[in-house]
Design a protein around this motif. Sequence first.
Motif, PDB file in Angstrom:
ATOM      1  N   GLU A 261       0.986  -1.158   0.039  1.00  0.00           N
ATOM      2  CA  GLU A 261      -0.071   0.125  -0.058  1.00  0.00           C
ATOM      3  C   GLU A 261       0.674   1.295  -0.021  1.00  0.00           C
ATOM      4  OE1 GLU A 261      -2.315  -0.408   3.529  1.00  0.00           O
ATOM      5  OE2 GLU A 261      -3.370  -2.407   2.794  1.00  0.00           O
ATOM      6  N   TRP A 262       2.047   1.109  -0.130  1.00  0.00           N
ATOM      7  CA  TRP A 262       3.085   2.275  -0.166  1.00  0.00           C
ATOM      8  C   TRP A 262       3.304   2.986  -1.510  1.00  0.00           C
ATOM      9  CZ3 TRP A 262       7.241  -0.401   3.588  1.00  0.00           C
ATOM     10  CH2 TRP A 262       6.550  -0.655   4.652  1.00  0.00           C
ATOM     11  N   GLY A 263       2.624   2.756  -2.508  1.00  0.00           N
ATOM     12  CA  GLY A 263       2.712   3.401  -3.532  1.00  0.00           C
ATOM     13  C   GLY A 263       3.803   3.086  -4.627  1.00  0.00           C
ATOM     14  N   LEU A 264       4.544   1.826  -4.188  1.00  0.00           N
ATOM     15  CA  LEU A 264       5.639   1.521  -4.916  1.00  0.00           C
ATOM     16  C   LEU A 264       5.142   0.584  -6.334  1.00  0.00           C
ATOM     17  CD1 LEU A 264       7.487   0.102  -1.797  1.00  0.00           C
ATOM     18  CD2 LEU A 264       7.890   2.173  -2.928  1.00  0.00           C
ATOM     19  N   GLY A 265       6.001   0.794  -7.059  1.00  0.00           N
ATOM     20  CA  GLY A 265       5.785  -0.123  -8.580  1.00  0.00           C
ATOM     21  C   GLY A 265       5.874  -1.583  -8.025  1.00  0.00           C
ATOM     22  N   MET A 266       4.635  -2.115  -7.997  1.00  0.00           N
ATOM     23  CA  MET A 266       4.709  -3.532  -7.731  1.00  0.00           C
ATOM     24  C   MET A 266       4.685  -4.484  -8.878  1.00  0.00           C
ATOM     25  SD  MET A 266       5.030  -3.377  -4.431  1.00  0.00           S
ATOM     26  CE  MET A 266       4.646  -5.086  -4.054  1.00  0.00           C
ATOM     27  N   ASP A 267       5.261  -5.532  -8.928  1.00  0.00           N
ATOM     28  CA  ASP A 267       4.977  -6.649 -10.037  1.00  0.00           C
ATOM     29  C   ASP A 267       4.526  -7.895  -9.298  1.00  0.00           C
ATOM     30  OD1 ASP A 267       5.005  -8.373 -12.224  1.00  0.00           O
ATOM     31  OD2 ASP A 267       7.104  -8.358 -12.552  1.00  0.00           O
ATOM     32  N   LYS A 268       3.344  -8.041  -9.156  1.00  0.00           N
ATOM     33  CA  LYS A 268       2.849  -8.946  -8.390  1.00  0.00           C
ATOM     34  C   LYS A 268       3.123  -8.725  -6.612  1.00  0.00           C
ATOM     35  CE  LYS A 268       2.073 -12.356 -12.098  1.00  0.00           C
ATOM     36  NZ  LYS A 268       2.350 -13.565 -12.511  1.00  0.00           N
ATOM     37  N   SER A 269       4.058  -9.758  -6.328  1.00  0.00           N
ATOM     38  CA  SER A 269       4.483  -9.725  -5.011  1.00  0.00           C
ATOM     39  C   SER A 269       5.826  -9.029  -4.792  1.00  0.00           C
ATOM     40  CB  SER A 269       4.098 -10.801  -4.132  1.00  0.00           C
ATOM     41  OG  SER A 269       4.967 -11.954  -4.923  1.00  0.00           O
ATOM     42  N   HIS A 270       6.262  -8.458  -5.867  1.00  0.00           N
ATOM     43  CA  HIS A 270       7.660  -7.899  -5.856  1.00  0.00           C
ATOM     44  C   HIS A 270       7.770  -6.336  -6.185  1.00  0.00           C
ATOM     45  CE1 HIS A 270       8.243 -12.290  -6.724  1.00  0.00           C
ATOM     46  NE2 HIS A 270       9.047 -12.139  -6.067  1.00  0.00           N
ATOM     47  N   ILE A 271       8.584  -5.776  -5.727  1.00  0.00           N
ATOM     48  CA  ILE A 271       8.927  -4.180  -6.154  1.00  0.00           C
ATOM     49  C   ILE A 271      10.038  -4.135  -7.076  1.00  0.00           C
ATOM     50  CG2 ILE A 271       9.699  -2.258  -5.078  1.00  0.00           C
ATOM     51  CD1 ILE A 271       9.152  -3.045  -2.223  1.00  0.00           C
ATOM     52  N   GLN A 272       9.625  -3.526  -8.131  1.00  0.00           N
ATOM     53  CA  GLN A 272      10.173  -3.020  -9.465  1.00  0.00           C
ATOM     54  C   GLN A 272      11.224  -2.212  -8.997  1.00  0.00           C
ATOM     55  OE1 GLN A 272       8.293  -3.202 -13.526  1.00  0.00           O
ATOM     56  NE2 GLN A 272       6.328  -3.034 -12.182  1.00  0.00           N
ATOM     57  N   VAL A 273      12.442  -2.431  -9.266  1.00  0.00           N
ATOM     58  CA  VAL A 273      13.662  -1.726  -9.194  1.00  0.00           C
ATOM     59  C   VAL A 273      14.473  -1.338 -10.173  1.00  0.00           C
ATOM     60  CG1 VAL A 273      13.616  -2.225  -6.665  1.00  0.00           C
ATOM     61  CG2 VAL A 273      15.348  -3.394  -8.139  1.00  0.00           C
ATOM     62  N   ASP A 274      15.419  -0.318 -10.298  1.00  0.00           N
ATOM     63  CA  ASP A 274      16.346  -0.077 -11.017  1.00  0.00           C
ATOM     64  C   ASP A 274      17.566  -0.940 -10.907  1.00  0.00           C
ATOM     65  OD1 ASP A 274      18.603   0.908 -12.757  1.00  0.00           O
ATOM     66  OD2 ASP A 274      18.378   2.894 -12.314  1.00  0.00           O
ATOM     67  N   HIS A 275      18.125  -1.860 -11.805  1.00  0.00           N
ATOM     68  CA  HIS A 275      18.834  -3.061 -11.484  1.00  0.00           C
ATOM     69  C   HIS A 275      20.227  -2.343 -11.163  1.00  0.00           C
ATOM     70  CE1 HIS A 275      19.908  -2.431 -15.559  1.00  0.00           C
ATOM     71  NE2 HIS A 275      21.247  -3.148 -15.531  1.00  0.00           N
ATOM     72  N   LEU A 276      20.602  -1.039 -11.624  1.00  0.00           N
ATOM     73  CA  LEU A 276      21.787  -0.222 -11.377  1.00  0.00           C
ATOM     74  C   LEU A 276      21.901   0.224 -10.009  1.00  0.00           C
ATOM     75  CD1 LEU A 276      22.438   1.059 -15.037  1.00  0.00           C
ATOM     76  CD2 LEU A 276      23.323  -0.984 -14.063  1.00  0.00           C
ATOM     77  N   THR A 277      20.873   0.725  -9.494  1.00  0.00           N
ATOM     78  CA  THR A 277      20.969   1.498  -8.394  1.00  0.00           C
ATOM     79  C   THR A 277      19.927   0.974  -7.102  1.00  0.00           C
ATOM     80  OG1 THR A 277      18.954   2.981  -9.084  1.00  0.00           O
ATOM     81  CG2 THR A 277      21.454   3.434  -9.538  1.00  0.00           C
ATOM     82  N   GLY A 289      17.260  -7.724  -2.246  1.00  0.00           N
ATOM     83  CA  GLY A 289      16.902  -8.940  -2.067  1.00  0.00           C
ATOM     84  C   GLY A 289      15.568  -9.690  -2.683  1.00  0.00           C
ATOM     85  N   ASP A 290      15.254 -10.633  -2.155  1.00  0.00           N
ATOM     86  CA  ASP A 290      14.076 -11.438  -2.944  1.00  0.00           C
ATOM     87  C   ASP A 290      12.776 -10.445  -3.121  1.00  0.00           C
ATOM     88  OD1 ASP A 290      15.270 -13.712  -2.820  1.00  0.00           O
ATOM     89  OD2 ASP A 290      14.547 -14.764  -1.182  1.00  0.00           O
ATOM     90  N   ILE A 291      12.505  -9.573  -2.567  1.00  0.00           N
ATOM     91  CA  ILE A 291      11.539  -8.715  -2.897  1.00  0.00           C
ATOM     92  C   ILE A 291      11.568  -7.651  -4.090  1.00  0.00           C
ATOM     93  CG2 ILE A 291      12.124  -6.660  -1.448  1.00  0.00           C
ATOM     94  CD1 ILE A 291       9.148  -6.788  -0.336  1.00  0.00           C
ATOM     95  N   ALA A 292      12.726  -7.699  -4.434  1.00  0.00           N
ATOM     96  CA  ALA A 292      13.264  -6.686  -5.484  1.00  0.00           C
ATOM     97  C   ALA A 292      13.034  -7.708  -6.588  1.00  0.00           C
ATOM     98  CB  ALA A 292      14.443  -5.880  -5.244  1.00  0.00           C
ATOM     99  N   THR A 293      12.744  -6.840  -7.840  1.00  0.00           N
ATOM    100  CA  THR A 293      12.739  -7.552  -9.045  1.00  0.00           C
ATOM    101  C   THR A 293      13.060  -6.720 -10.299  1.00  0.00           C
ATOM    102  OG1 THR A 293      11.455  -8.976 -10.561  1.00  0.00           O
ATOM    103  CG2 THR A 293      10.218  -6.921  -9.784  1.00  0.00           C
ATOM    104  N   TYR A 294      13.985  -7.166 -11.364  1.00  0.00           N
ATOM    105  CA  TYR A 294      14.209  -6.466 -12.625  1.00  0.00           C
ATOM    106  C   TYR A 294      14.351  -7.577 -13.618  1.00  0.00           C
ATOM    107  CZ  TYR A 294      18.579  -7.397 -10.012  1.00  0.00           C
ATOM    108  OH  TYR A 294      19.624  -7.957  -9.376  1.00  0.00           O
ATOM    109  N   PRO A 295      14.576  -7.375 -14.901  1.00  0.00           N
ATOM    110  CA  PRO A 295      14.696  -8.294 -15.932  1.00  0.00           C
ATOM    111  C   PRO A 295      15.817  -9.215 -15.609  1.00  0.00           C
ATOM    112  CG  PRO A 295      14.059  -6.226 -16.869  1.00  0.00           C
ATOM    113  CD  PRO A 295      14.554  -5.884 -15.378  1.00  0.00           C
ATOM    114  N   HIS A 296      15.871 -10.546 -15.827  1.00  0.00           N
ATOM    115  CA  HIS A 296      16.985 -11.612 -15.579  1.00  0.00           C
ATOM    116  C   HIS A 296      17.453 -11.554 -14.415  1.00  0.00           C
ATOM    117  CE1 HIS A 296      16.593 -11.486 -20.080  1.00  0.00           C
ATOM    118  NE2 HIS A 296      16.851 -10.293 -20.002  1.00  0.00           N
ATOM    119  N   LYS A 297      16.917 -11.102 -13.351  1.00  0.00           N
ATOM    120  CA  LYS A 297      17.274 -11.179 -11.896  1.00  0.00           C
ATOM    121  C   LYS A 297      17.568 -12.811 -11.461  1.00  0.00           C
ATOM    122  CE  LYS A 297      16.756 -10.177  -6.739  1.00  0.00           C
ATOM    123  NZ  LYS A 297      16.298  -9.155  -5.877  1.00  0.00           N
TER     124      LYS A 297
END
Length: 343
Positions: A261-277, A289-297
């Motif tokens: 509910e925190w307004g984060l970019g969610m992908d199902k049960s994961h938070i989408q992040v910039d893989h560089l930062t 960690g496991d909660i963060a997602t990005y392509p090919h993680k």
Amino acid sequence: MLHSTDVVIIGSGPVGLFAIFECGMLRLDCHVIDALDAIGGQCAALYPEKPIYDIPAHPQVTGAELIDNLERQIRPFNPTFHLGHQVTHIDQLDQEGKSWKIKTSKGTEIHCKSIIIAAGVGAFGPNRPPLDSIENYERSAVQYYVKSRETYRGKNVVIAGGGDSAVDWAISLSEVATRVSVVHRRPKFRAAPESEARLNDLASNGIIDLITPFQLEGLEGDGESLKAVVVKSLDGAIKHIEADHLLPFFGLSMNLGPISEWGLGMDKSHIQVDHLTAATNRPGVYAIGDIATYPHKLKLILTGFAEGAQAAHSIRQFIYPDEIVHFEYSTTKGIPTKEEKAA
């Protein structure tokens, strides 16, 4: 109670703990919040004696040993832990995202300049098999994870499940238990090929009983002590397996709770992040960690460690954009002294 710090880390599993180290090396103070009553996340709560094989420089290390080593590594930075707390609210206090207010379920309030979410899979609990009166046996005979192999020495153990946990613990407990029986609904297991081969080898030598294709049907006992586990085949055949303990390994139920509910970019049960930062869509908020997602993680602990380092360096630059930080290896830099941290 009101606190103030540079970074709040949500989650004290191995990835969250290493993020404390990386922040400390950059002279960033940390407060850490975790819903569990002890640090370590799943490694400490669920698998303290389970060996981990893919931590660099450790051919084999248990979950408990890994957490103990990480705790000693972060000790020089004196992080403040708020254990047994769940984050209920995060509020952005400025437009840039460099001032945040965090509230916990126990009324603690922390003001910080940045947030790292290292919550793993969120709050977790076992998937319980739908057996009558199973709750009565959970105090003594039914366990959903192994904290100490010695609990099962000289006992008859029934393990239900077909994944890595079921197979690995069947192999391990066969060394101390009187008898280990593995119940699975099909002959094929969803475990690492080497582990499945080892399991089948132990079964061929009569050390482990493979009860397939069967499923759990019921429990027999006095409501506290277990006498037998009842299983049923797909064609209706019934078996009674003598048992002192039942270990159902059907995975964990995950619950992100307020995080969703925190307004984060969610992908199902994961938070989408910039893989560089490791940055999320909200300025000043990072996820690792496991909660963060990005392509090919790759979902590995060592991946989470690298993400912790990326997040710490990104936060330092985000908080102090005009300050030039010369990256140095720890072999030359060492651990910052009290005087350096105060500078």
